[in-house]
Design a protein around this motif. Structure first.
Motif, PDB file in Angstrom:
ATOM      1  N   LYS A 179      -1.143   2.982  -3.539  1.00 19.74           N
ATOM      2  CA  LYS A 179      -2.346   3.786  -2.975  1.00 19.74           C
ATOM      3  C   LYS A 179      -3.197   4.750  -4.106  1.00 19.74           C
ATOM      4  O   LYS A 179      -2.530   4.866  -5.105  1.00 19.74           O
ATOM      5  CB  LYS A 179      -1.701   4.907  -1.873  1.00 19.74           C
ATOM      6  CG  LYS A 179      -1.241   4.297  -0.553  1.00 19.74           C
ATOM      7  CD  LYS A 179      -0.589   5.218   0.461  1.00 19.74           C
ATOM      8  CE  LYS A 179       0.024   4.491   1.688  1.00 19.74           C
ATOM      9  NZ  LYS A 179       0.408   5.383   2.669  1.00 19.74           N
ATOM     10  N   ARG A 219      -7.591  13.180   9.912  1.00 19.49           N
ATOM     11  CA  ARG A 219      -6.287  12.441   9.667  1.00 19.49           C
ATOM     12  C   ARG A 219      -5.751  11.617  10.673  1.00 19.49           C
ATOM     13  O   ARG A 219      -5.383  10.518  10.249  1.00 19.49           O
ATOM     14  CB  ARG A 219      -5.087  13.606   9.384  1.00 19.49           C
ATOM     15  CG  ARG A 219      -3.962  13.239   9.081  1.00 19.49           C
ATOM     16  CD  ARG A 219      -2.927  13.994   8.368  1.00 19.49           C
ATOM     17  NE  ARG A 219      -2.397  15.075   9.347  1.00 19.49           N
ATOM     18  CZ  ARG A 219      -1.694  16.092   9.107  1.00 19.49           C
ATOM     19  NH1 ARG A 219      -1.402  16.322   7.861  1.00 19.49           N
ATOM     20  NH2 ARG A 219      -1.503  16.910  10.008  1.00 19.49           N
ATOM     21  N   LYS A 220      -5.931  12.022  11.967  1.00 21.66           N
ATOM     22  CA  LYS A 220      -5.570  11.212  12.963  1.00 21.66           C
ATOM     23  C   LYS A 220      -6.610   9.823  13.044  1.00 21.66           C
ATOM     24  O   LYS A 220      -6.315   8.739  13.207  1.00 21.66           O
ATOM     25  CB  LYS A 220      -5.638  11.842  14.172  1.00 21.66           C
ATOM     26  CG  LYS A 220      -4.507  12.593  14.810  1.00 21.66           C
ATOM     27  CD  LYS A 220      -4.577  13.633  15.904  1.00 21.66           C
ATOM     28  CE  LYS A 220      -3.161  14.511  16.091  1.00 21.66           C
ATOM     29  NZ  LYS A 220      -3.396  15.094  17.322  1.00 21.66           N
ATOM     30  N   ARG A 223      -5.671   7.362  10.307  1.00 19.85           N
ATOM     31  CA  ARG A 223      -4.486   6.558  10.492  1.00 19.85           C
ATOM     32  C   ARG A 223      -4.933   5.555  11.664  1.00 19.85           C
ATOM     33  O   ARG A 223      -4.281   4.389  11.583  1.00 19.85           O
ATOM     34  CB  ARG A 223      -3.519   7.603  11.391  1.00 19.85           C
ATOM     35  CG  ARG A 223      -2.178   6.789  11.653  1.00 19.85           C
ATOM     36  CD  ARG A 223      -1.023   7.687  12.032  1.00 19.85           C
ATOM     37  NE  ARG A 223       0.292   6.985  12.026  1.00 19.85           N
ATOM     38  CZ  ARG A 223       1.442   7.474  12.245  1.00 19.85           C
ATOM     39  NH1 ARG A 223       1.511   8.682  12.128  1.00 19.85           N
ATOM     40  NH2 ARG A 223       2.419   6.740  12.518  1.00 19.85           N
ATOM     41  N   ILE A 233       4.882   3.191   4.327  1.00 20.07           N
ATOM     42  CA  ILE A 233       3.762   3.964   5.068  1.00 20.07           C
ATOM     43  C   ILE A 233       2.602   3.386   5.038  1.00 20.07           C
ATOM     44  O   ILE A 233       1.727   3.478   4.107  1.00 20.07           O
ATOM     45  CB  ILE A 233       3.664   5.412   4.528  1.00 20.07           C
ATOM     46  CG1 ILE A 233       5.096   5.995   4.348  1.00 20.07           C
ATOM     47  CG2 ILE A 233       2.907   6.508   5.370  1.00 20.07           C
ATOM     48  CD1 ILE A 233       5.802   6.166   5.291  1.00 20.07           C
ATOM     49  N   TYR A 235      -0.511   3.608   6.317  1.00 18.08           N
ATOM     50  CA  TYR A 235      -1.655   4.218   6.654  1.00 18.08           C
ATOM     51  C   TYR A 235      -1.963   5.398   5.929  1.00 18.08           C
ATOM     52  O   TYR A 235      -0.967   5.818   5.094  1.00 18.08           O
ATOM     53  CB  TYR A 235      -1.626   5.036   8.266  1.00 18.08           C
ATOM     54  CG  TYR A 235      -0.410   5.824   8.366  1.00 18.08           C
ATOM     55  CD1 TYR A 235      -0.479   7.346   8.073  1.00 18.08           C
ATOM     56  CD2 TYR A 235       0.954   5.587   8.894  1.00 18.08           C
ATOM     57  CE1 TYR A 235       0.571   8.111   8.229  1.00 18.08           C
ATOM     58  CE2 TYR A 235       1.975   6.385   8.916  1.00 18.08           C
ATOM     59  CZ  TYR A 235       1.924   7.570   8.562  1.00 18.08           C
ATOM     60  OH  TYR A 235       2.909   8.486   8.827  1.00 18.08           O
ATOM     61  N   THR A 237      -2.467   8.785   4.116  1.00 18.06           N
ATOM     62  CA  THR A 237      -1.724  10.107   4.205  1.00 18.06           C
ATOM     63  C   THR A 237      -2.511  11.286   3.929  1.00 18.06           C
ATOM     64  O   THR A 237      -3.340  11.120   2.969  1.00 18.06           O
ATOM     65  CB  THR A 237      -0.470  10.110   3.867  1.00 18.06           C
ATOM     66  OG1 THR A 237      -0.119  10.132   2.645  1.00 18.06           O
ATOM     67  CG2 THR A 237       0.505   8.948   4.426  1.00 18.06           C
ATOM     68  N   ASN A 239      -1.678  15.513   3.268  1.00 18.78           N
ATOM     69  CA  ASN A 239      -0.541  16.605   3.384  1.00 18.78           C
ATOM     70  C   ASN A 239      -1.264  17.813   2.785  1.00 18.78           C
ATOM     71  O   ASN A 239      -1.856  17.897   1.658  1.00 18.78           O
ATOM     72  CB  ASN A 239       0.530  16.262   2.212  1.00 18.78           C
ATOM     73  CG  ASN A 239       1.335  17.118   2.104  1.00 18.78           C
ATOM     74  OD1 ASN A 239       2.229  17.431   3.096  1.00 18.78           O
ATOM     75  ND2 ASN A 239       1.403  17.878   1.175  1.00 18.78           N
ATOM     76  N   ARG A 263      -3.969  10.214   0.333  1.00 22.12           N
ATOM     77  CA  ARG A 263      -3.403   8.954  -0.492  1.00 22.12           C
ATOM     78  C   ARG A 263      -4.161   7.834   0.395  1.00 22.12           C
ATOM     79  O   ARG A 263      -3.773   7.752   1.636  1.00 22.12           O
ATOM     80  CB  ARG A 263      -2.040   9.075  -0.278  1.00 22.12           C
ATOM     81  CG  ARG A 263      -1.468  10.125  -1.324  1.00 22.12           C
ATOM     82  CD  ARG A 263       0.044  10.005  -1.311  1.00 22.12           C
ATOM     83  NE  ARG A 263       0.641  11.316  -2.066  1.00 22.12           N
ATOM     84  CZ  ARG A 263       1.424  11.195  -3.285  1.00 22.12           C
ATOM     85  NH1 ARG A 263       1.329   9.835  -3.714  1.00 22.12           N
ATOM     86  NH2 ARG A 263       1.554  12.254  -3.970  1.00 22.12           N
TER      87      ARG A 263
END
Length: 397
Positions: A179, A219-220, A223, A233, A235, A237, A239, A263
């Motif tokens: 990523k 963020r949703k 994803r 992972i 999708y 991300t 943070n 990422r």
């Protein structure tokens, strides 16, 4: 033929030459000593060595060491810097190579000064007088901080090889993708005042609540929009790493800032993501009466991906008897790909030991890595055909 120091001697000298890179000035050091060591061993072997100062960094250098002529061939690449170390947590001197329990301990032993010692020891024992394509050993600066060494090389575009292997510690597993990374700050500026009357100020913390809500919603969306099943992972991300604001409970918060990382998966554009986040902010500014600024903490690292059917991937899967994988950590891979090279991450040692006290290179990783290097140099620089490696189709040297 010129006789190099032993592999252990080279590794000892490289680790004894401190070359920490860090965003904190009190830790940051030059890598000149490491570059000079590599040059002193490669030049007598016939390599044409170019020591390239980084733009605007007088004490940081890249090394491009070339044996042979032409624009094809193979690059063996690594970074010369290390991360800082935890004082008092090492069982031995971080700058002194120590062997115990069939492991070589020292700062940079696996990440990644040991790789250079393995490469040079391998090359010194091979007959490379009849190269059909060049062999290039690349040593970069500041990978652990800004990646400015690889960025400078990509901007200059001076390396013209066709294939590249970056010897980051992967336990000899081929890595074809990782990523990208962005590290950003959003700063909200309001107006402080006495908390007894909200009308006396504009609360930056209240506005930051709206910012975080928008980012969580975004963020949703990410994803939902992007997936890649080859990643653990699968999708992108985001943070939220830290937040700071205000100074006292009875004062309206005049300023608040949040820092976060994002990422992205291969195929996603960091610049597009920045654009989308930027467009979320003006409506919050207008609604809350604040000023909101988005800035990057560090230059972004693009995602990295080399097609799984690329020759360098296929060959290294055969040599290692392992299927190429993806990783979460970032490398200089995207910058080498930008220079037109099929790039693979493959090296001795484990990333689990990197950036840790008592970092080590397991001795049983060295010979298998040297066997891989011999086969790659034979294929891409000597035009040798090995029975365990398929003939290239439509990808002639």
């Amino acid at each position: 033929m010129h006789k190099c120091p032993s592999l252990i001697s080279m590794m000892t000298q490289l680790i004894a030459s401190p070359s920490i890179s860090c965003s904190q000035a009190e830790w940051d050091q030059s890598n000149q000593g490491v570059i000079h060591l590599l040059e002193s061993w490669l030049s007598p072997l016939g390599f044409r060595c170019e020591v390239l100062p980084l733009p605007d960094q007088a004490n940081k250098f890249n090394l491009v060491a070339t044996l042979g002529e032409g624009e094809g061939g193979l690059v063996l690449s690594g970074h010369t810097d290390t991360v800082p170390y935890d004082q008092g947590k090492w069982q031995s001197d971080p700058f002194s190579l120590e062997e115990r329990d069939n492991k070589l301990f020292g700062l940079g032993s696996c990440d990644m000064k040991g790789f250079f010692a393995i490469v040079i020891d391998t090359v010194a024992k091979m007959d490379l007088q009849n190269l059909t394509q060049p062999l290039i050993i690349l040593a970069t600066a500041d990978e652990e901080s800004s990646m400015s060494g690889a960025r400078a090389l990509a901007a200059q575009g001076t390396i013209k090889a066709r294939y590249a292997v970056i010897g980051e510690p992967t336990k000899l597993t081929p890595i074809h993708a990782h990523k990208g990374i962005m590290m950003e700050r959003i700063q909200v500026t309001g107006k402080s005042g006495h908390s007894s009357n909200p009308a006396l100020g504009t609360n930056a913390l209240d506005a930051m609540h709206d910012v975080i809500s928008e980012l969580m919603s975004y963020r949703k969306q990410l994803r939902t929009r992007f997936q890649d099943a080859s990643f653990a992972i699968d999708y992108p991300t985001m943070n939220f790493g830290c937040i700071h604001g205000g100074d006292n409970p009875n004062r309206i918060c005049g300023r608040c800032e949040i820092e976060f990382d994002l990422r992205a998966l291969p195929g996603m554009s960091n610049q597009s993501l920045m654009g989308e986040i930027t467009r979320l902010l003006p409506s919050i500014e207008e609604r809350t009466g604040t000023s909101i600024q988005l800035t990057s903490l560090f230059p972004d690292v693009p995602s990295f991906s080399t097609p799984i059917d690329a020759d360098i991937i296929q060959v290294c899967e055969k040599l290692t008897q392992k299927t190429a994988e993806t990783v979460a950590f970032a490398t200089e891979g995207p910058f080498l790909n930008q220079m037109g090279m099929q790039t693979l991450i493959l090296g001795p040692g484990s990333i689990d030991q990197a950036h840790q006290p008592n970092e080590f290179m397991a001795l049983d990783q060295i010979t298998p890595m040297q066997d891989i290097l011999k086969s790659l140099i034979g294929r891409y620089c000597l035009n040798e055909v090995s029975s365990i490696i398929p003939q290239k189709t439509g990808d002639t040297l």
